[in-house]
Design a protein around this motif. Structure first.
Motif, short mmCIF file in Angstrom:
data_model
loop_
_atom_site.label_atom_id
_atom_site.label_comp_id
_atom_site.label_asym_id
_atom_site.label_seq_id
_atom_site.Cartn_x
_atom_site.Cartn_y
_atom_site.Cartn_z
N UNK A 156 8.62 -36.95 45.30
CA UNK A 156 7.26 -36.52 45.57
C UNK A 156 7.23 -35.06 45.98
N UNK A 157 8.19 -34.65 46.80
CA UNK A 157 8.27 -33.24 47.21
C UNK A 157 8.53 -32.35 45.99
N UNK A 158 9.42 -32.80 45.11
CA UNK A 158 9.68 -32.02 43.90
C UNK A 158 8.46 -31.93 43.01
N UNK A 159 7.73 -33.03 42.86
CA UNK A 159 6.50 -33.01 42.06
C UNK A 159 5.46 -32.07 42.66
N UNK A 160 5.37 -32.07 43.99
CA UNK A 160 4.41 -31.21 44.68
C UNK A 160 4.74 -29.74 44.42
N UNK A 161 6.01 -29.38 44.53
CA UNK A 161 6.42 -28.00 44.27
C UNK A 161 6.17 -27.64 42.81
N UNK A 162 6.46 -28.56 41.92
CA UNK A 162 6.24 -28.31 40.49
C UNK A 162 4.76 -28.11 40.18
N UNK A 163 3.92 -28.89 40.83
CA UNK A 163 2.48 -28.76 40.59
C UNK A 163 1.96 -27.43 41.12
N UNK A 164 2.43 -27.01 42.29
CA UNK A 164 2.02 -25.72 42.82
C UNK A 164 2.45 -24.58 41.91
N UNK A 165 3.68 -24.66 41.41
CA UNK A 165 4.17 -23.63 40.49
C UNK A 165 3.34 -23.59 39.22
N UNK A 166 2.94 -24.75 38.72
CA UNK A 166 2.13 -24.81 37.51
C UNK A 166 0.75 -24.21 37.76
N UNK A 167 0.16 -24.51 38.91
CA UNK A 167 -1.14 -23.94 39.25
C UNK A 167 -1.06 -22.42 39.35
N UNK A 168 0.01 -21.92 39.95
CA UNK A 168 0.16 -20.47 40.07
C UNK A 168 0.31 -19.82 38.70
N UNK A 169 1.05 -20.45 37.79
CA UNK A 169 1.19 -19.91 36.44
C UNK A 169 -0.15 -19.90 35.72
N UNK A 170 -0.94 -20.95 35.90
CA UNK A 170 -2.26 -21.01 35.27
C UNK A 170 -3.18 -19.93 35.82
N UNK A 171 -3.13 -19.71 37.13
CA UNK A 171 -3.96 -18.67 37.73
C UNK A 171 -3.55 -17.29 37.23
N UNK A 172 -2.27 -17.03 37.13
CA UNK A 172 -1.81 -15.74 36.61
C UNK A 172 -2.24 -15.53 35.17
N UNK A 173 -2.17 -16.60 34.37
CA UNK A 173 -2.59 -16.51 32.98
C UNK A 173 -4.09 -16.23 32.89
N UNK A 174 -4.89 -16.90 33.72
CA UNK A 174 -6.33 -16.66 33.73
C UNK A 174 -6.65 -15.24 34.15
N UNK A 175 -5.94 -14.72 35.17
CA UNK A 175 -6.16 -13.35 35.59
C UNK A 175 -5.83 -12.35 34.48
N UNK A 176 -4.74 -12.60 33.76
CA UNK A 176 -4.38 -11.72 32.66
C UNK A 176 -5.43 -11.76 31.55
N UNK A 177 -5.96 -12.94 31.26
CA UNK A 177 -6.99 -13.05 30.24
C UNK A 177 -8.28 -12.37 30.66
N UNK A 178 -8.60 -12.40 31.96
CA UNK A 178 -9.80 -11.73 32.45
C UNK A 178 -9.64 -10.22 32.46
N UNK A 179 -8.43 -9.73 32.63
CA UNK A 179 -8.19 -8.30 32.69
C UNK A 179 -8.18 -7.66 31.30
N UNK A 180 -7.92 -8.43 30.26
CA UNK A 180 -7.87 -7.87 28.92
C UNK A 180 -9.19 -7.24 28.48
N UNK A 181 -10.37 -7.90 28.64
CA UNK A 181 -11.63 -7.24 28.26
C UNK A 181 -11.90 -5.98 29.07
N UNK A 182 -11.56 -6.00 30.36
CA UNK A 182 -11.77 -4.83 31.18
C UNK A 182 -10.91 -3.67 30.70
N UNK A 183 -9.69 -3.92 30.30
CA UNK A 183 -8.83 -2.87 29.79
C UNK A 183 -9.34 -2.32 28.47
#
Length: 204
Positions: A156-183
């Motif tokens: 369960x602890x491993x799944x929790x860490x994996x889920x947090x890492x996945x959420x962080x990757x998704x947030x970073x990807x969303x931020x990159x996609x939002x920055x592209x039109x601005x650039x």
């Protein structure tokens, strides 16, 4: 927290209620568990057989020291082989039963969490306690529940860490996609080509 639901992880065909990914995981887990059981069980059996041979043949007279050493080595290797096969088979069957039960519960409940791990451990422990009667079944269920609950907490602890890492990757990807039109908006526009004035004057 739990990882994504089991039903959403794969849409491939199933065999006995298990997807191809689950069957691959079951196969790999069983192979590694069997190999581990063979190594650990073989080493333990080798040490036990070595000790038993020395005690049983303490007063035995051999032709030579080399003969005595050969007999000891043969008994030790034989003990390794017998115990490795025995414990490899036991551990492999136990882990395969536990993993298959957990996967079936994952599919039935639509999620993967500590409850499935604990229930699978209790079920497996009870099945392995059947040959010794009701008391063996009760002991197996209790032991399986305790061990699988502890193991489930680690998972369960491993799944929790994996889920947090996945959420962080998704947030970073969303931020990159939002920055592209601005650039694209901030990028300076290329100057429009100027007409060839000299060529136009010569033509007149």
């Amino acid at each position: 927290l739990a990882p994504p639901t089991a039903s959403a992880t794969s849409t491939s065909s199933t065999v006995l209620g298990l997807t191809s990914e689950q069957l691959a995981e079951l196969s790999n887990t069983t192979v590694w568990a069997t190999a581990g059981g063979m190594v650990v069980g073989g080493l333990a059996g080798m040490a036990e057989t070595h000790k038993q041979h020395l005690v049983a043949n303490h007063n035995t007279k051999y032709v030579s020291h080399l003969h005595a050493q050969q007999e000891l080595n043969y008994a030790t290797l034989t003990g390794f082989g017998k115990h490795s096969i025995r414990w490899g088979g036991r551990v492999g069957v136990f882990v395969a039963t536990f993993t298959a039960a957990r996967m079936q519960l994952d599919t039935m409940r639509g999620t993967t969490d500590i409850l499935n791990v604990t229930a699978a451990g209790a079920l497996t422990g009870g099945l392995f306690g059947l040959p010794t009667g009701v008391r063996g079944v009760a002991t197996g269920i209790a032991g399986g529940t305790i061990l699988s609950a502890a193991f489930g907490m680690i998972l369960q602890a491993g799944w929790w860490v994996e889920r947090l890492a996945k959420q962080q990757r998704q947030q970073q990807l969303q931020q990159q996609q939002q920055q592209l039109p601005q650039q694209e908006q901030l990028r300076p526009s290329e100057p429009s080509p100027q007409p060839d004035v000299q060529h136009h004057d010569q033509a007149q």
